[in-house]
Design an enzyme around this catalytic site. Structure first.
Site, PDB file in Angstrom:
ATOM      1  N   LYS B  40       0.839  -1.192   0.000  1.00 14.58           N
ATOM      2  CA  LYS B  40       0.000   0.000   0.000  1.00 14.58           C
ATOM      3  C   LYS B  40       0.880   1.250   0.000  1.00 14.58           C
ATOM      4  O   LYS B  40       1.806   1.354   0.800  1.00 14.58           O
ATOM      5  CB  LYS B  40      -0.891  -0.001   1.247  1.00 14.58           C
ATOM      6  N   ARG B  84      -9.949   3.063   6.209  1.00 12.23           N
ATOM      7  CA  ARG B  84      -9.547   2.046   7.190  1.00 12.23           C
ATOM      8  C   ARG B  84      -8.968   2.694   8.446  1.00 12.23           C
ATOM      9  O   ARG B  84      -9.066   2.132   9.542  1.00 12.23           O
ATOM     10  CB  ARG B  84      -8.610   1.004   6.552  1.00 12.23           C
ATOM     11  N   GLY B 195      -2.724  11.245  14.066  1.00 13.50           N
ATOM     12  CA  GLY B 195      -1.877  12.024  13.159  1.00 13.50           C
ATOM     13  C   GLY B 195      -0.414  11.621  13.119  1.00 13.50           C
ATOM     14  O   GLY B 195       0.203  11.634  12.057  1.00 13.50           O
ATOM     15  N   ALA B 196       0.161  11.258  14.269  1.00  9.96           N
ATOM     16  CA  ALA B 196       1.610  11.091  14.330  1.00  9.96           C
ATOM     17  C   ALA B 196       2.014   9.721  13.793  1.00  9.96           C
ATOM     18  O   ALA B 196       2.165   8.767  14.542  1.00  9.96           O
ATOM     19  CB  ALA B 196       2.103  11.287  15.760  1.00  9.96           C
ATOM     20  N   LYS B 201       6.695  13.599  14.126  1.00 13.51           N
ATOM     21  CA  LYS B 201       5.326  14.068  14.311  1.00 13.51           C
ATOM     22  C   LYS B 201       4.893  13.753  15.748  1.00 13.51           C
ATOM     23  O   LYS B 201       5.228  12.713  16.294  1.00 13.51           O
ATOM     24  CB  LYS B 201       4.363  13.389  13.323  1.00 13.51           C
TER      25      LYS B 201
END
Lengths: 293, 293
Positions: B40, B84, B195-196, B201
């Protein structure tokens, strides 16, 4: 570009499979000055031929390096990987083989055996070939391939015969144990080792590296992890600074063979920049109206 | 499957880009009992919106695990990854959020903010939402999205207001510095941090993990490398054995929240098995005449 550190190429991503055995290599990266990044998928499932399909498969994905948008998907089934691998073998022979090639030795009878031999015609006039494979019937089939009719192909009884006759040898098997040993290698021989592109694969006994006058690799970082050179490195027979990248040889050929008696080895594991360049070459040729860079 | 060690999922392969900034994550692997392997590709180029295209892009490749043959290529432009990821957020909320959700807090205003909220409807009846984004105009736009009209969406002045009002909070930004701090988190809050997903991040200050009663991760190995949990781990505020995988919670919910006063965190970095399963779900639905497994 690669050896000038003008590319970003992280370590190869690898999947292994057990039932049936197989592997999948994902090579990916980009050149800092280019417009694209490549993700190249190449798989090998050795049992495939028993159900009538080639062992190798794969595809290439090219993306825009400024947006992440897919630019093209090349469903080449591994053909472009075969071709760029053979091109690297031809380049290694161009820079490292002795001036007079008496006979080309090909070890293995698969797709790489074929493509390596085909692309060697661009760098040598020698058409004498000796081939060896574990399966003699496949070697016979190879020798009768009509696409190779410009060569005189002899089947070697064993690797002693092949190494005695040939001073340009290309190993293209997926062997997990060494096939060639130091005492077999004559002075003035160049060996290009293509097959060992993963952990646990090995075609050259590590002692060969001790006997070699020049050790050339496509990627120092990759060949420190896997490939034949990695075994010699792990056994302490050579050091990292003995490994010269093929890119450095292209820029400065005097780093390579300096006389016809030297033994030289090129260990090629395949680097994503080769995949990027062949994919870009394909789209340039296919879609010439675009200004591909 | 993942938490039962029934999958083979190597570390994420990552490319970073500088000019313009961006990244590309390659997630790949397979379930031992399944028929396919997935590769992916998901990219994020934050400057894309300035030229009128979404920041995220991507595609999914599904291969036959017995031959390496490509089975399908889903040119979903990142949609399936978004979906997902939101599904995992909904599952985390299902098992970990307190019984009564007063208000859903969404931090960030991008695609994940949208999809997380949409999929939460399958696990909670709460339709009160507070949103916060660095860019207030984007938060305003989000609050007026007609596809979200079943929610009452209020824009938070700041994160103090949001954390005071909300006991289910989802963080969906690509922030590189912490946005939420320990003193802001009320008892009985569940936080899902999405998000991280890369080095550098971070959305949650590491001290929050010290305050948390349960720390849930999608992957212990991945969340030890990057994600918010990795920061807390590196700072020594938590230990690896404090991290419970979401898959283990699904099998044994008593490992999760046991009362409505606990603080729980789910740190989700995204695992290739999710990509595999959604790709297989898509081909099953698209091509129902085949016997996909």
């Amino acid at each position: 570009m690669y050896s000038r550190q003008e590319t970003v190429i992280p370590p190869v991503a690898i999947l292994h499979f057990d039932h049936p055995p197989g592997d999948c290599h994902i090579k990916y990266g980009y050149s800092k000055g280019g417009n694209y990044y490549i993700i190249k998928v190449a798989s090998g499932f050795p049992n495939n031929p028993s159900i009538g399909i080639p062992a190798g498969n794969g595809l290439m994905l090219l993306f825009d390096k400024t947006t992440g948008a897919p630019v093209c998907i090349l469903l080449d089934e591994g053909y472009l990987t075969d071709l760029r691998t053979a091109a690297a073998g031809a380049i290694a022979a161009k820079y490292l083989a002795p001036k007079h090639i008496s006979c080309i030795g090909i070890i293995g009878t698969g797709a790489q055996a074929y493509y390596q031999l085909c692309l060697l015609t661009s760098v040598t006039d020698c058409r004498e070939v000796m081939i060896w494979g574990r399966d003699r019937s496949k070697a016979l089939q190879f020798s009768k391939n009509p696409d190779l009719k410009s060569f005189r192909i002899e089947i070697a009884e064993d690797l002693d015969q092949l190494t005695a006759a040939c001073n340009l040898i290309v190993t293209t098997t997926s062997s997990s144990t060494p096939l060639l040993f130091a005492q077999q290698i004559q002075k003035g021989t160049h060996i290009t080792a293509i097959g060992a592109d993963d952990f646990g694969k090995q075609e050259l006994d590590a002692q060969i590296f001790k006997k070699a006058d020049r050790i050339i690799v496509d990627s120092r970082s990759q060949c420190s992890i896997f490939g034949d050179t990695a075994s010699a490195l792990r056994e302490g027979l050579i050091a990292l600074n003995h490994m010269i990248e093929l890119g450095s040889i292209i820029e400065n050929p005097s780093l390579g063979r300096t006389n016809n008696d030297q033994i030289t080895i090129a260990d090629l594991t395949g680097v994503a920049i080769q995949d990027l360049q062949i994919a870009v070459a394909v789209i340039r040729r296919s879609l010439p109206h675009n200004n591909w860079q």
